[in-house]
Write an enzyme that holds these catalytic residues in place. Structure first.
Site, short mmCIF file in Angstrom:
data_model
loop_
_atom_site.label_atom_id
_atom_site.label_comp_id
_atom_site.label_asym_id
_atom_site.label_seq_id
_atom_site.Cartn_x
_atom_site.Cartn_y
_atom_site.Cartn_z
N HIS A 103 -75.40 62.97 -15.51
CA HIS A 103 -74.36 62.86 -14.48
C HIS A 103 -72.98 62.82 -15.11
O HIS A 103 -72.82 62.54 -16.30
CB HIS A 103 -74.56 61.59 -13.64
CG HIS A 103 -74.41 60.31 -14.44
ND1 HIS A 103 -75.37 59.87 -15.35
CD2 HIS A 103 -73.42 59.39 -14.48
CE1 HIS A 103 -74.97 58.74 -15.89
NE2 HIS A 103 -73.78 58.43 -15.39
N ASP A 105 -69.66 60.60 -14.34
CA ASP A 105 -69.49 59.35 -13.59
C ASP A 105 -68.78 59.58 -12.26
O ASP A 105 -67.72 60.23 -12.19
CB ASP A 105 -68.69 58.33 -14.42
CG ASP A 105 -69.53 57.75 -15.55
OD1 ASP A 105 -70.75 57.61 -15.36
OD2 ASP A 105 -68.96 57.46 -16.62
N HIS A 258 -73.39 63.07 -19.03
CA HIS A 258 -74.13 62.25 -19.98
C HIS A 258 -75.37 61.65 -19.34
O HIS A 258 -75.49 61.61 -18.11
CB HIS A 258 -73.23 61.13 -20.55
CG HIS A 258 -72.67 60.23 -19.49
ND1 HIS A 258 -71.57 60.58 -18.72
CD2 HIS A 258 -73.06 59.01 -19.04
CE1 HIS A 258 -71.31 59.63 -17.86
NE2 HIS A 258 -72.19 58.66 -18.02
N ARG A 273 -68.52 48.83 -19.26
CA ARG A 273 -67.78 50.08 -19.01
C ARG A 273 -66.54 49.85 -18.18
O ARG A 273 -66.58 49.11 -17.20
CB ARG A 273 -68.69 51.08 -18.27
CG ARG A 273 -68.11 52.48 -18.24
CD ARG A 273 -68.99 53.44 -17.45
NE ARG A 273 -68.55 53.51 -16.06
CZ ARG A 273 -69.27 54.07 -15.09
NH1 ARG A 273 -70.47 54.58 -15.33
NH2 ARG A 273 -68.79 54.11 -13.86
C1 SIN Z 1 -73.13 55.37 -17.92
O1 SIN Z 1 -73.82 56.24 -17.37
O2 SIN Z 1 -71.96 55.20 -17.63
C2 SIN Z 1 -73.73 54.49 -18.99
C3 SIN Z 1 -74.51 55.24 -19.99
C4 SIN Z 1 -75.24 54.31 -20.92
O3 SIN Z 1 -75.47 53.13 -20.60
O4 SIN Z 1 -75.64 54.77 -22.00
#
Ligand code: SIN
Length: 282
Positions: A103, A105, A258, A273
């Protein structure tokens, strides 16, 4: 201190040295960081000690911070921090499978975030890596026929369907309230977006949140999206980040996507995050 930029693992991602998220940061270092981000898509700062407040302050140098729709994962006294913690902390709900699908974000909002900064607080002894794929490189590698087919088309992005699928595998995941669902109606975005800072074209569909294509019947859209999703994650576009404690990874959501990878849930993984606001994709 001078900023230096080093490629990571022969990939598109880079490590930036000579900048500290804690304390005062020079304007020219922020500018260099931003330039590295938009040129490379994924930028890693390694081996620096900083706390949540410093994480927030550092992130604010790059724009306003967004607050996630699922309030149960936000630190109670610092809602700018989304705690991706499989144990929960300070009253946040545990999140078992957060981000474990490809995805970009929050692409399901009308103004998706420009970037995200993820800080590794605690990591499992193995697994729990994050994969990043470069959507400019993925777009450039498409054949001309596919480029013509998708240029100018819009895809539909939705959080609700993904959230419910994740909730089915995670009994601890809280339901979204009617108010939260109202914050996130499905939206349409160009399938190919032009990066507002570099002018590069990037594929902007992702398996996590893209559910259809405007003006295309479901079967045709599904087949095209599945083909694009497979293309996006071709290993030639992918960087695997193997986390170390205190890593701060900053990625550009406008040109990358990612996916977190699995790990043994007997171990703790705690990642914080922040999310920097973006603009309407064009
Ligand atoms: C995310 O998708 O923002 C987090 C990715 C992760 O925890 O590695």
């Amino acid at each position: 201190m001078t900023i230096t930029i080093t490629p990571l693992d022969d990939s598109f991602a880079v490590q930036v040295s000579g900048i500290q998220p804690s304390g005062a940061v020079r304007a020219e270092d922020i500018a260099a960081m931003r330039k590295a981000l938009t040129a490379h898509g994924v930028v890693v700062i390694r081996g620096q000690k900083f706390d949540d407040r410093e994480h927030i302050e550092f992130s604010r140098h790059f724009g306003e911070l967004e607050i996630h729709t699922q309030r149960a994962w936000l630190l109670p006294d610092m809602p700018e921090i989304l705690a991706l913690n499989n144990r929960g902390e300070r009253g946040t709900k545990p999140i078992m499978n957060g981000g474990s699908y490809w995805h970009s974000d929050v692409s399901y909002k009308a103004m998706p975030p420009m970037g995200s900064l993820l800080h590794a607080i605690e990591i499992p002894p193995e697994g729990g890596d994050t994969l990043y794929s470069n959507m400019c490189e993925a777009y450039d590698a498409l054949d001309d026929e596919t480029k013509t087919l998708i240029d100018g088309r819009r895809a539909i992005h939705s959080y609700a369907h993904r959230y419910q699928a994740q909730a089915a595998g995670d009994p601890e995941r809280p339901q979204l309230t009617a108010e939260q669902l109202a914050e996130i109606p499905a939206v349409g975005h160009p399938m190919v977006r032009t990066h507002p800072e570099t002018g590069r074209k990037a594929l902007f569909v992702n398996e996590g949140f893209t559910t259809g294509i405007e003006g295309m019947d479901d079967a045709e859209a599904r087949a095209l999206l599945d083909r694009l999703f497979a293309h996006c994650v071709d290993p030639r576009f992918v960087y695997r980040h193997r986390w170390q404690v205190d890593d701060l990874v900053f990625w550009d959501n406008r040109m990358t996507q990612h996916s977190a990878t699995s790990f043994d849930q007997r171990f703790k993984r705690n990642m914080h995050r922040t999310t920097v606001a973006g603009d309407v994709p064009a």
